[in-house]
Every structure is written in structure tokens, then in C-alpha cells.
Design an enzyme around this catalytic site. Sequence first.
Site, PDB file in Angstrom:
ATOM      1  N   SER A 198       0.801  -1.223   0.000  1.00  0.00           N
ATOM      2  CA  SER A 198       0.000   0.000   0.000  1.00  0.00           C
ATOM      3  C   SER A 198       0.833   1.272   0.000  1.00  0.00           C
ATOM      4  CB  SER A 198      -0.944  -0.003   1.204  1.00  0.00           C
ATOM      5  OG  SER A 198      -0.212  -0.141   2.407  1.00  0.00           O
TER       6      SER A 198
ATOM      7  N   HIS B 163      -5.196  -3.212  -3.088  1.00  0.00           N
ATOM      8  CA  HIS B 163      -4.786  -2.256  -4.129  1.00  0.00           C
ATOM      9  C   HIS B 163      -4.580  -2.915  -5.493  1.00  0.00           C
ATOM     10  CE1 HIS B 163      -4.265   0.935  -1.146  1.00  0.00           C
ATOM     11  NE2 HIS B 163      -3.836  -0.039  -0.368  1.00  0.00           N
TER      12      HIS B 163
ATOM     13  N   LYS C 120     -11.536   1.186  -2.522  1.00  0.00           N
ATOM     14  CA  LYS C 120     -10.442   1.701  -3.335  1.00  0.00           C
ATOM     15  C   LYS C 120     -10.884   1.687  -4.811  1.00  0.00           C
ATOM     16  CE  LYS C 120      -7.232   0.388   0.344  1.00  0.00           C
ATOM     17  NZ  LYS C 120      -8.005   1.070   1.328  1.00  0.00           N
TER      18      LYS C 120
END
Length: 388
Positions: free
Chosen positions: A179, A207, A239
Site C-alpha cells: 500500500s 490495491h 479503493k
Amino acid sequence: MRLDDFLARELAARREAGLYRRRQVLESPAGATVTVAGRRLRNFSGNDYLGLAGHPEVRAAFARAAERWGAGSGAAHLVTGHQRPHHALEEALADFTGRPRALLFSTGYMANLGVVSALLGRGDTVFEDRLNHASLIDAGILSRARLRRYAHAEPTDLDSRLAGEGHGAKLVVTDGVFSMDGDVAPLSELASACARHAAWLMVDDAHGFGVLGPGGGGSLAAAGLGMDEVPILVGTLGKAFGTFGAFVAGSEDLIEMLIQAARSYVYTTALPAAVAEATRASLALARREEWRREKLAALVARFRAGAAELGLPLMASQTPIQPLVLGEAGRAMEVSAHLRDAGFLVSAIRPPTVPRGTARLRITFSAAHEEADVDALLAALEETGAAA
Ligand SMILES: Cc1ncc(COP(=O)(O)O)c(C=O)c1O
């Protein structure tokens, strides 16, 4: 010591070390530009990688579902909070990941705590990459298993640590995309080490989902790995999917076990059904609209080429997370403040989020950015002397 004295001392120490954290109040939705204190800023700090948080179809799905289902679920999943939209999203996520089942959690933090502590206890061992996300480290601590941290992205170090642990279950846990560094874990090699030592592999692809691999299938899809190699797969929805929440995908029995034993699943209110409906809409867009990934990759490549020309200290990342390591916390804060003056929101990330001496700008890109945004950022970085 009086509580007031303790708090004053601790806060002063953080201020002196340049580690004091402050929030800023945004006066606009998440997006490529945001408003802070009345000023429009180009935003390079979010995780809305595909630009879906404000997508009209996602907002419409959210609004329709809020009308139909109300604002809250009213209870935990195991009581009366598990509604049809939650169930439909779990089925969509199972289909997306190509796994028999998926289980919705209220946040990624809670998913990680829930999984590790449901699977491990005293006498077991959890192996974690040194740069794993804080929620994974906390999950290891909460589980009461022995916590062993291996060198970042080093399967050989993991291998020798696995060989040194004799009894109890062994769980290896890694971010798919790190991250704060943006690099991708060496998943095939980690999976081989796990196979050699009868360890279970868990990947948190917060991610990677939506961004990497065909159809945005994530870092496992990109590496051609499936459930045999990685039986436990965690994803987050806040995200690339632009909404909120998280999920675990795996076998029928894994999900059933989590429903029984993951305390952060059992003892908390189910997320609002409207969030689940909005996520179904964004998941469909993320899968379908390959152009978002293509545009994102092109923006990242443009930034890296421009940054290399300027002599900026880039890291090895090929993902939308492009950190610029500046060293001391004060320096990162200074460059971030200069960028803000120039009209850019680029957060400084300091210890303990990253190791001491590696404070950085965490620059992130989104399909909502344009080439002109990237060029403007590069020009501003040059002016602020980030390379110096
Ligand atoms: C790798 C990773 N895992 C988990 C999380 C936590 O997810 P959530 O924000 O949904 O709690 C984050 C960031 O927030 C993350 O970067």
C-alpha cells in the site's frame, strides 16, 4: 500520572518529532480535483483508482437502494442484518474472483482481523511481510499466534523461517500490492514456499483488485494463481471499486468457518444495503470498462517517464501507487506543503506508517486524471525541488 499530563506529554512528543497528524476537511466529493478550505486542488492522494466513486451509475444505484432499503441494515449479518443486496453482492464477488463463495465484511481492517484470528490461535504461527498493511500486522497480534516478520518481498527469507517452525498451523500473509510502496508481492514464489512447508497463503489484494490483471481480477489473476495456491483472498471495496467495505473469497468451508468464528464479522452491524447495491454497479463497470485500466496504466507510464527525466527518486512500482521517498518526516511535510501552495493535494506519509527515514509523498493516480494533470504535477514537482 494524571491523564491530562500524559496526553499533553505524548502529543508534544509527536509534534516535536514532526509526526503530528491532522485531518483536512474536504468540501467536495472524492475525485481528481477536490476542494479544501475553499481552494480547488488536483488530488493525487486518493485510492479511487478507476474513478468510480462518483460515477453516475454508482450514485444512482446507491440512491435507488437507499430509497428501497433505507439508510441502515439494522443488525449484524447473523441476526437480521443480512439483506438481499448483501447476498447478491457476495454472489457477484464470488463470480468475479472465480471462487465458490465470498463473504462481505464492513471494512478491510475488520476482514483482516477476522480471518487471521478465526484461523489461528496460540501455538500457531503467522508469517508476515515486513511492509504488510497495519491491519494485517494487528490481525497477527490479535490472533495470539507467534508473529514472524520476513524481509520485504523475500521468498527465500520466508522459506527459511517456515523451515524453522515445527508445530501448529502456519499462515503466510501478504499484501498483493504494497500500500505504501506500490510494488507487487512475488506471489508465485511465496506460493511455492507455502507448498513446500504446508503453510496456508493469504493475500490482501486491496490495491490490486480492479487495477491489475484481465478484467481487473487483481494480482492473482495477473500472476495466473488460483485457489490451490492462494486459498484465502481478501479484497476491499473502498479503493478501485469506489464504495466501502471488504470481502473474503475462498472455499465453501473457509467462508462457513468465518461465519462461525470471525469475531469482526459476527459482532458488528452489517454495512448498509445501499453500499452493497452501489458496489454491484461499480463492480460491473470495473469488470467491463477495460479502458479505465488502460488509461490508468498510460498515466502511470507518463508520470514515470517524466519523473525519470527530472531525476526524481522513483521506486520500482508499476502500479498507480508511485511513492517519492524523501527521507525525514519534516522534508516530506515541506514538499507536500509546497505542492499544496501550487494547487496539488499530495499527502506526506510518515512513520510509523512507513519505516523511519523513508517518509515520502504517496502519489496515486486515477483513471479520472488527465494527461494534463500528470504534466502539471511533474512541473510542480520540478519547481518544489523534490529531486534535490
Ligand atoms: C492493504 C490494505 N489492506 C486493508 C486496508 C483496510 O481497508 P479498509 O479501508 O476497507 O478498512 C487497506 C487500506 O485502507 C490496505 O491498504
